[in-house]
Structure formats: C-alpha cells, structure tokens
Design an enzyme around this catalytic site. Sequence first.
Site, PDB file in Angstrom:
ATOM      1  N   SER A 136      42.000  41.028  40.253  1.00  0.00           N
ATOM      2  CA  SER A 136      41.208  41.328  39.515  1.00  0.00           C
ATOM      3  C   SER A 136      40.507  39.651  39.655  1.00  0.00           C
ATOM      4  CB  SER A 136      40.355  42.332  38.700  1.00  0.00           C
ATOM      5  OG  SER A 136      39.199  42.616  38.645  1.00  0.00           O
ATOM      6  N   TYR A 149      40.914  46.656  30.302  1.00  0.00           N
ATOM      7  CA  TYR A 149      40.999  45.782  32.073  1.00  0.00           C
ATOM      8  C   TYR A 149      41.245  44.630  31.644  1.00  0.00           C
ATOM      9  CZ  TYR A 149      40.380  45.800  36.809  1.00  0.00           C
ATOM     10  OH  TYR A 149      40.891  46.202  38.133  1.00  0.00           O
TER      11      TYR A 149
END
Length: 251
Positions: A136, A149
């Site tokens: 990501s 995250y």
Amino acid sequence: MTTPSDSRRVAVVTGASAGIGEATARTLAAQGFHVVCVARREGPITALAAELDGTAIMADVTDPEAVAAMAGRLDRVDVLVNNAGGARGLEPVADADVEHWRWMWESNVMGTLHVTKALLPKLIASGDGLIVTVTSIAAVEIYDNGAGYTTAKHAQGVLHRTLRSELLGQPVRLTEVAPGMVQTEFSLNRFEGDAERAEKVYQGVTPLVAEDIAEVIGFVASRPAHVDLDLIVVRPRDQVSGAAGSRFNRT
C-alpha cells in the site's frame, strides 16, 4: 498433488476471494497461467477457480499449518502474489486497539512471511520465479490515525525488500505493488461492516478499482526474466498522498 494437466505456468494468488486478489486471478488466467486461488472463504474461490479452470485452496495465511498443507499440494509454483491482508480501525496510537493491531500484523506481515517461506523453494526451482507483494502507499508513507495499518504495511514492505537482497543471484524476481485508494471491500472490512462509513471514503473522488491493480500485476508477470520492476506506486489522479491534508487521505 495439485498441478495443471498441461504445461501452463502456475500462479498462486492469496486473498483471491474478492477485490484485487479476484481481479488478479482473472488477469493471470487470461494470460495463460493455471491460477491457484487461496483464501479463507471457500465458496467464492471455488466458484472462481471453476470459472478460470484453476484450483481453489481454502487456507488462512496466518495459520502456518494451513499454509504448509497448501504448499504441499503444489508441485510447481512460478508466480506468487501476496495479496491477503487488510486494515481495521483508524484509532490514533494513544487509543490503539491492540487486537486490531495484532490482526493487522498477523494478516499483512506474518501471512506474507508464512506463504513466501513455504513456496520459495518451488519458486526458485521454477527457474524464473516471481513474487509480487501487494502492500500500500501506507508502506512508504504515514497518515494520522492509521498507525496500526501503516506500521504493518511498512513491515510487510521491508520484509519484501529484504528478500530481494537475500535472493540476489537466484532466479526469482520481486515486485512490490503499492496501491493508493482502491474501491473494494477494504473500507467495509476496516469499519467492520459499516457500509455508510465505508462509502464516505470514496465520496468526491474517483478511486482506482481492483482491475487497475490487477492489470499492473499482469504487466509485471509478462516481463522477461531479466526485467525486475522493483516498486510500483499506483494512485488515482485524485490522490496526492496518504497524509492528512491531501485531497484524499485514507488507503
């Protein structure tokens, strides 16, 4: 043992039950791969594998025994797409939900470790292996209230990049694909099924879709053996960064 009855190369895609994983499975199958669809949800991957003339293996990537059993069914692996993972919550560090953090580290980092370690001998033995790890932009940036995250994705990215150094000289290429905002089940899962909250994430912008990332992975898989696409960051036009204050700030 699970092998194609013909000479097709074998691609293993984790998290193949939906989103980027499902789209990637379709893309690689269209390129001629025998695709092994791996996920925890049996129904979706069974249907997908039947449609693609592939193989479905139900396995939780955070379970080493399940991963070992999955690897034991495969005689050949040419491509591994580490796609399984996800996010939970948006709490700041001071209010961190420890169980959310634990789940994110287990699914994103340890899951990638278990699967890569289990399949690496077969990837090397293929003579032209490829490992694609879907991280990501949270693997290369940070944003407020996303610490759980971003730390997990940073660790996953470092794991992948370290492996590239460790495998120098081996017949394995490694590519990290770092997507920005992609409209999949990601936000719905992050907000534990709150559809209204998840939908607000994409209001006012045009996000990427799963097929956009799958096409990038397909391009990577189609490169000749001497070409290694190291890190590919993919954002929608409407996203500047993952940081607070950008036009969009959640990935």
